[in-house]
Scaffold this motif. Structure first.
Motif, short mmCIF file in Angstrom:
data_model
loop_
_atom_site.label_atom_id
_atom_site.label_comp_id
_atom_site.label_asym_id
_atom_site.label_seq_id
_atom_site.Cartn_x
_atom_site.Cartn_y
_atom_site.Cartn_z
N ASP A 59 29.06 42.19 35.36
CA ASP A 59 29.36 41.25 34.72
C ASP A 59 29.93 40.14 35.68
N TRP A 60 29.22 39.09 36.32
CA TRP A 60 30.03 38.20 37.27
C TRP A 60 30.70 37.28 36.60
N ARG A 61 30.58 37.14 35.24
CA ARG A 61 31.55 36.15 34.77
C ARG A 61 32.26 36.76 33.43
N PRO A 62 32.87 37.68 33.06
CA PRO A 62 33.37 38.56 32.00
C PRO A 62 33.74 37.66 31.01
N HIS A 63 33.33 37.90 29.82
CA HIS A 63 33.75 37.02 28.61
C HIS A 63 35.31 37.16 28.32
N TRP A 64 36.05 38.02 28.90
CA TRP A 64 37.32 38.28 28.68
C TRP A 64 38.16 37.13 29.41
N LEU A 111 40.13 33.11 28.40
CA LEU A 111 41.49 32.87 28.91
C LEU A 111 41.35 31.39 29.51
N ILE A 112 40.28 31.13 30.10
CA ILE A 112 40.20 29.88 31.07
C ILE A 112 38.62 29.52 31.07
N PRO A 113 38.31 28.80 30.07
CA PRO A 113 36.79 28.53 29.84
C PRO A 113 35.86 27.85 31.10
N SER A 114 36.64 27.48 32.05
CA SER A 114 36.26 26.64 33.18
C SER A 114 35.86 27.81 34.34
N TYR A 115 36.35 28.93 33.97
CA TYR A 115 36.06 30.20 34.90
C TYR A 115 34.47 30.24 35.46
N LYS A 116 34.24 29.76 36.61
CA LYS A 116 32.89 29.73 37.14
C LYS A 116 31.88 29.11 36.47
N ALA A 117 32.30 28.40 35.54
CA ALA A 117 31.46 27.57 34.75
C ALA A 117 30.30 26.70 35.34
N HIS A 118 30.67 26.37 36.63
CA HIS A 118 29.60 25.40 37.36
C HIS A 118 28.59 26.36 37.89
N PRO A 148 38.61 25.69 43.11
CA PRO A 148 37.43 25.18 42.68
C PRO A 148 36.00 25.99 42.86
N SER A 149 35.99 26.97 43.47
CA SER A 149 34.86 27.78 43.67
C SER A 149 34.71 28.72 42.61
N ASP A 150 35.83 29.00 41.80
CA ASP A 150 35.82 29.86 40.61
C ASP A 150 36.08 29.05 39.59
N GLY A 151 36.31 27.75 39.46
CA GLY A 151 36.65 26.95 38.40
C GLY A 151 38.06 27.05 37.89
N LEU A 152 38.91 27.45 38.76
CA LEU A 152 40.54 27.62 38.45
C LEU A 152 41.13 26.38 38.67
N PRO A 153 41.72 25.50 37.83
CA PRO A 153 42.16 24.20 37.93
C PRO A 153 43.68 24.20 38.96
N GLY A 154 44.22 25.32 38.79
CA GLY A 154 45.64 25.35 39.54
C GLY A 154 46.63 24.25 38.81
N VAL A 155 47.56 24.37 39.40
CA VAL A 155 48.73 23.08 39.03
C VAL A 155 48.37 21.96 39.59
N PRO A 161 50.76 26.31 29.77
CA PRO A 161 49.49 26.83 29.11
C PRO A 161 48.55 27.80 30.04
N TYR A 162 48.25 27.02 31.00
CA TYR A 162 47.39 27.59 32.19
C TYR A 162 48.20 28.71 32.73
N LEU A 163 49.35 28.52 33.14
CA LEU A 163 50.22 29.79 34.01
C LEU A 163 50.46 30.88 33.01
N ALA A 164 50.23 30.70 31.82
CA ALA A 164 50.43 32.01 30.84
C ALA A 164 49.38 32.88 30.91
N VAL A 165 48.22 32.24 31.17
CA VAL A 165 46.78 33.14 31.10
C VAL A 165 46.23 33.35 32.50
N ALA A 166 46.56 32.36 33.59
CA ALA A 166 46.20 32.73 34.82
C ALA A 166 46.10 33.98 35.56
#
Length: 306
Positions: free
Chosen positions: A62-67, A71-78, A198-205, A250-255
């Motif tokens: 699973d290249w983009r696991p649901h779990w 936590l971060i909906p943008s994860y690999k969304a692109h 950005p390549s994994d859809g992680l926004p960072g701070v 909120p991002y740092l709590a789940v990232a």
């Protein structure tokens, strides 16, 4: 698992093979097999140069696991070609690469190279779990910097990062990481989630780039230390840094759960010893003829037999 274990981030390597080997490399019926033959050449070179005792081709079940997406909906969304209600989303993959993946899997199985993917997990997580369980040194072969977090000199865990094919590899240990990023393996995940990817859809701070993230980690140790500094008005954080980190809670709590590779994947029982002879010679002959694997397969089998 004893002796030196080599873990292949298989998709990372066959993508590199696909783009590095001309698509004029084809089977007798004209089907491109550049990724198949390129990967076999990669494995041949890796075994020849590094002589592992154990070898595992780790797969993305699973290249983009649901779990992670929860936590971060943008994860690999692109990189989603099609969302699916059940099972993994379909990833955008070049049209002439997709048909080669089942061929790669069949060839690896017939050769006898352990191939492991686990439902609900990425290859990174499989690699993380094999690494955690290893009793000896580990070489992780990947073009994915996320796996730098597993580098551990004390345990002999290093990343072999391809720079040009796999003939030129960047040997990534803690000294290299400290020189490049100012962190060791255990600090790389915190650096990555602060900086974003950005390549994994992680926004960072926002406003916290790689250099600033490295400086913060050098000053406060880890993400928990940085967030403690946000609370401590006597800390050396600038007002802007304090505000940005506070707003990013909120991002740092789940990232961390998204960025850190799992080390508790339920791995199947597999034989990881480097095969000296093909597991299924008859099937391998059929595959070699059907797909025109020629010298690439012959060279690998010769190397494995040594």
């Amino acid at each position: 698992m004893t002796g030196r274990l080599m873990l292949l981030d298989t998709a990372s390597l066959y993508f590199r093979a696909y783009f590095g080997v001309p698509d004029s490399v084809r089977a007798p019926d004209g089907t491109p097999v550049n990724a198949v033959r390129g990967l076999l050449d990669f494995i041949d070179r890796l075994v020849k140069d590094h002589r592992p005792d154990q070898l595992v081709a780790c797969m993305d079940a699973d290249w983009r696991p649901h779990w992670r997406v929860e936590l971060i909906p943008s994860y690999k969304a692109h990189r989603v070609a099609e969302e699916r209600a059940a099972g993994p989303d379909e990833e955008e993959v070049p049209d002439t690469l997709s048909p080669q993946v089942p061929v790669i899997e069949s060839v690896l199985d017939a050769v006898g190279i352990a191939r492991v993917g686990v439902a609900g997990y990425e290859a990174d997580d499989v690699i993380g779990t094999f690494t955690a369980r290893a009793k000896g040194p580990v070489d992780i072969v990947t073009g994915d910097r996320d796996l730098y977090q597993l580098v551990d000199d004390a345990r002999g865990v290093r990343v072999l990062y391809p720079l040009k094919g796999v003939g030129t590899l960047q040997l990534t240990d803690e000294a290299w990481l400290r020189g490049k990023y100012g962190v060791d393996g255990s600090g790389y995940a915190d650096l990555a989630l602060l900086r974003g990817d950005p390549s994994d859809g992680l926004p960072g701070v926002p406003g916290i780039g790689e250099k600033t993230a490295a400086k913060l980690l050098a000053e406060y140790g880890d993400l928990a230390g940085i967030m403690a500094a946000v609370e401590d008005r006597r800390s050396k954080l600038t007002p802007t840094q304090r505000r940005r980190l506070d707003e990013a809670r909120p991002y740092l709590a789940v990232a961390p759960k998204v960025v850190q590779v799992a080390d508790d994947v339920p791995l199947p029982d597999v034989t990881t010893a480097l095969p000296r002879a093909p597991r299924d010679p008859a099937e391998l002959r059929k595959l070699a003829t059907r797909w025109g694997l020629g010298g690439s397969l012959e060279r690998l089998l010769t190397t494995l037999a040594v």
